[in-house]
Design a protein around this motif. Structure first.
Motif, PDB file in Angstrom:
ATOM      1  N   LYS E  61      75.160  94.946  31.384  1.00 36.49           N
ATOM      2  CA  LYS E  61      73.940  95.162  32.165  1.00 36.49           C
ATOM      3  C   LYS E  61      74.305  95.912  33.445  1.00 36.49           C
ATOM      4  O   LYS E  61      75.463  95.958  33.846  1.00 36.49           O
ATOM      5  N   ASP E  62      73.281  96.487  34.069  1.00 37.57           N
ATOM      6  CA  ASP E  62      73.550  97.359  35.211  1.00 37.57           C
ATOM      7  C   ASP E  62      72.635  96.995  36.381  1.00 37.57           C
ATOM      8  O   ASP E  62      71.443  96.775  36.187  1.00 37.57           O
ATOM      9  N   MET E  63      73.183  96.923  37.550  1.00 39.05           N
ATOM     10  CA  MET E  63      72.400  96.663  38.760  1.00 39.05           C
ATOM     11  C   MET E  63      71.291  97.702  38.934  1.00 39.05           C
ATOM     12  O   MET E  63      70.283  97.425  39.590  1.00 39.05           O
ATOM     13  N   LEU E  64      71.483  98.880  38.374  1.00 38.88           N
ATOM     14  CA  LEU E  64      70.463  99.920  38.530  1.00 38.88           C
ATOM     15  C   LEU E  64      69.179  99.552  37.811  1.00 38.88           C
ATOM     16  O   LEU E  64      68.116 100.127  38.079  1.00 38.88           O
ATOM     17  N   ASP E  65      69.247  98.583  36.916  1.00 40.98           N
ATOM     18  CA  ASP E  65      68.080  98.216  36.125  1.00 40.98           C
ATOM     19  C   ASP E  65      67.345  96.988  36.651  1.00 40.98           C
ATOM     20  O   ASP E  65      66.363  96.561  36.055  1.00 40.98           O
ATOM     21  N   ILE E  66      67.819  96.393  37.736  1.00 39.61           N
ATOM     22  CA  ILE E  66      67.113  95.217  38.261  1.00 39.61           C
ATOM     23  C   ILE E  66      66.646  95.505  39.690  1.00 39.61           C
ATOM     24  O   ILE E  66      67.061  96.492  40.301  1.00 39.61           O
ATOM     25  N   LYS E  67      65.790  94.644  40.196  1.00 36.31           N
ATOM     26  CA  LYS E  67      65.134  94.881  41.487  1.00 36.31           C
ATOM     27  C   LYS E  67      65.548  93.805  42.494  1.00 36.31           C
ATOM     28  O   LYS E  67      65.048  92.680  42.450  1.00 36.31           O
ATOM     29  N   VAL E  68      66.438  94.171  43.354  1.00 35.57           N
ATOM     30  CA  VAL E  68      66.877  93.249  44.400  1.00 35.57           C
ATOM     31  C   VAL E  68      66.734  93.957  45.740  1.00 35.57           C
ATOM     32  O   VAL E  68      66.971  95.160  45.836  1.00 35.57           O
ATOM     33  N   PHE E  69      66.337  93.202  46.751  1.00 34.46           N
ATOM     34  CA  PHE E  69      66.108  93.775  48.087  1.00 34.46           C
ATOM     35  C   PHE E  69      67.067  93.109  49.064  1.00 34.46           C
ATOM     36  O   PHE E  69      67.204  91.891  49.076  1.00 34.46           O
ATOM     37  N   ASP E  70      67.696  93.910  49.887  1.00 35.65           N
ATOM     38  CA  ASP E  70      68.630  93.376  50.889  1.00 35.65           C
ATOM     39  C   ASP E  70      67.963  93.453  52.252  1.00 35.65           C
ATOM     40  O   ASP E  70      67.762  94.541  52.796  1.00 35.65           O
ATOM     41  N   SER E  71      67.612  92.303  52.790  1.00 38.24           N
ATOM     42  CA  SER E  71      66.858  92.291  54.057  1.00 38.24           C
ATOM     43  C   SER E  71      67.737  92.160  55.286  1.00 38.24           C
ATOM     44  O   SER E  71      67.247  91.880  56.372  1.00 38.24           O
ATOM     45  N   GLY E  72      69.034  92.352  55.127  1.00 37.58           N
ATOM     46  CA  GLY E  72      69.901  92.358  56.302  1.00 37.58           C
ATOM     47  C   GLY E  72      70.293  90.975  56.787  1.00 37.58           C
ATOM     48  O   GLY E  72      70.038  89.966  56.128  1.00 37.58           O
TER      49      GLY E  72
END
Lengths: 283, 283, 283, 283, 283, 283
Positions: E61-72
């Protein structure tokens, strides 16, 4: 009268004519002309090799009983990969033409391409056995074709489909793993299938390239891109024993980056491993 | 709703349109795509900049009162110096065309060539002020023309005789020092003659390139080729004050290699110095 | 046919017969047979010397124009100071008997005693010039007479009163400072009185021993017992120029301990300093 | 019969009743905002103190001739600054009540507040002499009042206007420098005015707090927030001589963070400095 | 027009609204009783994450295919654990209230308490799965209740008996192990019983807290209190796969202390592990 | 009244008369009087022991329940191995004569010889159990008989054939392995045969010497000669349990060299291991 200071990898001090294996260093890692990284590996290994024994408790053999010659390091032009590769190809060729087996100490993995070019010119049906954490199968890296991340793809350009056997691979992008499915034999994570591969390859001439980061970083922290989940030292010893049954025409050990490991154990391990390889491959 | 993680050099967070100075990183040092050296400088400086104050006790001025924009790092292709330089030249040009002053964080010193190319296209009679331990005047380095050791020679190819002022130089080969006598203004070891140079240059457009290894290694151990006998931090502050009287059209700070200094003080010094430069150059 | 790997200090590659100065390493620091400390200095200096230039911007002279021979390292028996000293004495004597000047790279400071014994046998009225942070004048150290902390006391046993000139001393016990008042010429902290000392010594044969920890730890952190408050690199360059006016019959540079300085600048400084010394002392 | 293992700072091994000065460690660093690690200072200094001499070449005095007692480290509750300060205040008070001078080894600078509270209870008209790179005059830090960045502001709450003399300050925010103008005596960058300050203070009781980062990072890299442009070791020795003319009722040495300096020279310098302070302050 | 410098964990760059998982850093370490440094973990992981691939060879699997947000990162007040916990609780709550799963990067283990408070407010019958070398079950540590050594005891105060499942525990005092027998499910040394635990927990909401020191120090030296005898990386990958079958409502990864590992492999491993966790937990 | 600073290995603070086991340090590694190597092991272990728990999760036993006395370090004369050994022999003898078991913390492995001499004087039919990576069976090392590389050969001189049991050995020269075949019981690489050895030895008095480099360098990088391919921590715990069934009359733990491991985990492991040994051996 006093003598000049000669420094070799431990016990690699016979005369050139007697030697069956000839070492050289390929200290190339960048256009930066001084410092970091793998370009210090060959010198560090020569120095630290005097901290290990010449005798192998694994094989009951001794470096004092074999004939290896250390021809020193190439002086490679940083900033021009193409010229560096040409120099490596030339040195490798000279050694092969003298009927000896070249053993190159990298350097970044790109140096392998120079040696493989020399080998492919001289040996038809060349096979490659590749131990690594990384697939190194990118076609280009940010548009650059001569990059360590592309080196096995470049080798494939030369030797073609089905000739490259990869083991221990645990990192790459999706395209690399798909390229592998179509064009190489790839075993992820470990040495599964190595015995079969040795049988399959049979008597064909083999270039063996060992990226030391195939080792688990717990064994070998001194490398630029440590990848958790690798093989252990004793598994690698076993795998080298298998590989030694092949018709090795050249080999290299690369990607040691001594400065990343202040304990010095990565360099010590690389020395010990090279001793074991030399004792196994010497015939 | 939460925001994305924006990371800038301390207090460089205005909008692009408001900014008079625009930062960018040029993390280039080799064909090795991960690890050692100066390519980590710009990121390290952003992170560590939060350990210094925005206020300068030297100038009684505050970063909070000036407008600087941090546009992040270029993604540069390792292994292809020519393409990396083209990318740098392009970014530098965009900033200049918007009427702003580019501030590039290297990277090895070769990156300067990209910025100087952009500046020379836009400003006739371009002068260069160069602080460094090394002359960087080789014509080639092991046959390679695009090397950090040749960067000022390449700049001289562009701007010609008498336009380059070099200070603090204490290392080079004999040819470089002879080239300097014929073609550049070179002050060895220190900043002697800087005030006069500032007068001579007058209103001409100036590109200022600061190789941080001009500093004594006691102040700045975190660099690839530390050269004993350099200038001290306070002398450099003074020199920057002089340079700030010139018509600066672009500048860079290069050759910080964070990993060589486990105390972190080299990166901290580079941050403090950049604060002082920005406060001086901002008008 | 390929050549063996010869490694010398930079540009010290003439033939033995041509050489006026002959280098050798004395990697001795303990009964521990592998690792820490000053025993790695000579190898580290050879390796790192390729990071400096052969040309001196201080003297406008070049190592390429002088004849120095690097005869490699002695193999010294750890755990037996007396035997190690005998080996050093023998090598020093051979070089002196061939009409050349020995340059020993330590090792701990005790190695100096071996060289001084050889010199005193061959040169009557031998004087010693000693730069160091530490007096090294103890009569014994925990009952042991052959200790680095006693080395100048042992030299005094040989050359007698008034022949030893010490500079830069800033550490010792009360007895050592009282011994110095009675038996040696000692200048605390700096090089005050060095010009006069040079005059006083005149044409007498001189052995020069340079403990690198005379330098301030800010310049030279890579040593076992860093002592704040030392001389700076440029002051040391000046002092070496003064010493070069003497009739030097042998000299050493000792107490570099590369591993204590991960930035590598201590080794780099030692290399640069040795270049400056060789260029000054060569006549 | 064998004895328990007693470990003191070198030569601080008299009986408590005899001692004029009593050492203790305050290994607390939990409000440190940038890089923690000072909690290890006191233990490191005890261990490393055996690498320096008891004799001072600067003062011709010997630790063997004075009476100092090392009472070990407090065990301080991390995560509760208020309780840690109470423990420090209590220990300081006990020592003062026995007619002795407390010498506290920090820890972060906040620990000073505990000692100042104890001193202010016992000595009216208490003055404070403060050497530091940082003003430490914030009223709060991210809303927290008991922070190392606020410690001198908290001391000012106790002793009031005109009683605090600050030297070497080169970092702070604008408000801190304005607070200093109104409420303390502050000398930026160096020890200018120290002689006058000593005269002004006269016989008043003085608490002396020495944040070691007042030193230039070239002398003292082993600290959490290294600030370029500091005072040199010899200048600090001079300043301590001046301070020793005052009526010192307590003092501390803080902000050594041993782990940031792998060469060990920062800890060695701190030990040497403490020896010089003890020999100066002992009367 | 140029853009601001946005830095996220690799490939965590979707818009907030799209994201199913939201990262944030909690750089707090002021109750750490042994060796601090975890405050630098989140920044180091973002930087170093660009050294790993987005593709997982373990899961295809690839991180490019999932939706994660980095809020700092949160800006947490050192010296006030209670306020730091309140800030963490608030941020965690916001993310949960938006229907997303919070992923917190510590920091010391105390930060978990803030997140668990937020989770327990929103999810009744909250269970906790805890991987760690240390029991963290003390009632207080030197009188302080809000300490990393007490964090699971504080969590137990909230969720009550039988809701906490601990694995890999190999260090604690006698009382902690007795508390565990009475109040939690504890598996010493390894992941024995994890499959059963997953069954037992069933669909209940779970907060998962991963103290990285559960790993053997050979795999993960970069932590404040390394405990020999831990689990290996591949065992941890397996355990995470099991945990991913649960109804995870929040999770954290803590106790990376980058500075303790100069090879950088601990940070690299943490990045790779977080990639594997995100790919497993994303549904 | 305040107390002197007593520092012991954790919980080893009973009175001498009560103790069954008595610790002491033998900080000997060379003629170099300050710095590198194993001479810092005992102090480092005392300091770092406060980072581990007194309770063992492996044995459900607590250091608080046993009586061990820490008698501090010997002050050994560097440069004179014979005198150092005499001091060790004396201290060992005193402890044995008081009916207690000595536990020596090395130092280099040579220190074992002093303790074995004391044991052999008091216990006839003394056996030795030896865990190590290295055979240590050389007759001399560069002509020196009292070297760490010879220590078991020297022990064999005392106890004779068939009394020495060696485990984990994976390095030595050919002669050492042949000596072992003739004179000792040697198990290469691991603990195979240990159970049988325990049976064979039965009730005979045993000196147990543990060279920590028997551990794999992945577990224990902090040693001077790391040898890949060693035993793991948990295997060593098992082996110690076996050894504890013997009639141990003295033991040592040696060759920790703290400075080679900046993560500190080698020292932490040594502390944890010593806790486990003390809890096992205490009866």
């Amino acid at each position: 009268m006093l003598e000049k200071n000669i420094q070799t990898f431990i016990a690699c001090d016979c005369e050139y004519d007697e030697a069956k294996i000839v070492l050289f260093g390929a200290p190339f890692d960048s256009t930066t002309s001084f410092r970091p990284g793998t370009r210090f590996a060959s010198q560090a290994m020569r120095s630290e090799s005097f901290g290990i024994e010449t005798f192998s408790a694994y094989q009951d053999k001794d470096m004092l009983d074999i004939k290896v010659f250390d021809s020193g390091d190439l002086e490679l032009p940083f900033g021009s990969p193409e010229r560096a590769l040409a120099d490596i190809q030339y040195r490798t060729g000279v050694i092969m033409d003298d009927g000896k087996i070249p053993c190159m100490i990298g350097g970044e993995h790109l140096v392998t391409l120079g040696a493989v070019r020399a080998a492919a010119e001289r040996f038809s049906d060349l096979h490659i056995v590749h131990f690594d954490a990384h697939a190194d199968l990118r076609d280009d890296y940010l548009g650059v074709k001569l990059s360590h991340a592309c080196v096995l793809h470049r080798c494939h350009d030369i030797v073609g489909d089905g000739k490259i056997y990869q083991f221990g691979i645990r990192s790459g992008d999706r395209d690399e793993f798909e390229f592998a499915k179509a064009h190489t034999h790839m075993q992820r994570f470990n040495f599964g299938g190595l015995k079969n591969a040795v049988k399959e390859i049979g008597d064909a001439p083999v270039y063996f390239t060992l990226d030391l980061d195939v080792l688990d970083p717990s064994d070998f922290p001194g490398t630029g891109t440590p990848e958790a989940g690798g093989v252990r030292f004793t598994a690698l010893l076993w795998a080298i024993e298998q590989v030694s049954k092949l018709n090795i025409v050249g080999f290299d050990v690369n990607e040691l980056s001594p400065a990343y490991d202040p304990s010095g154990r990565s360099t010590a391990l690389a020395c010990k491993l090279l001793r074991e390889i030399l004792l196994r491959f010497y015939k």
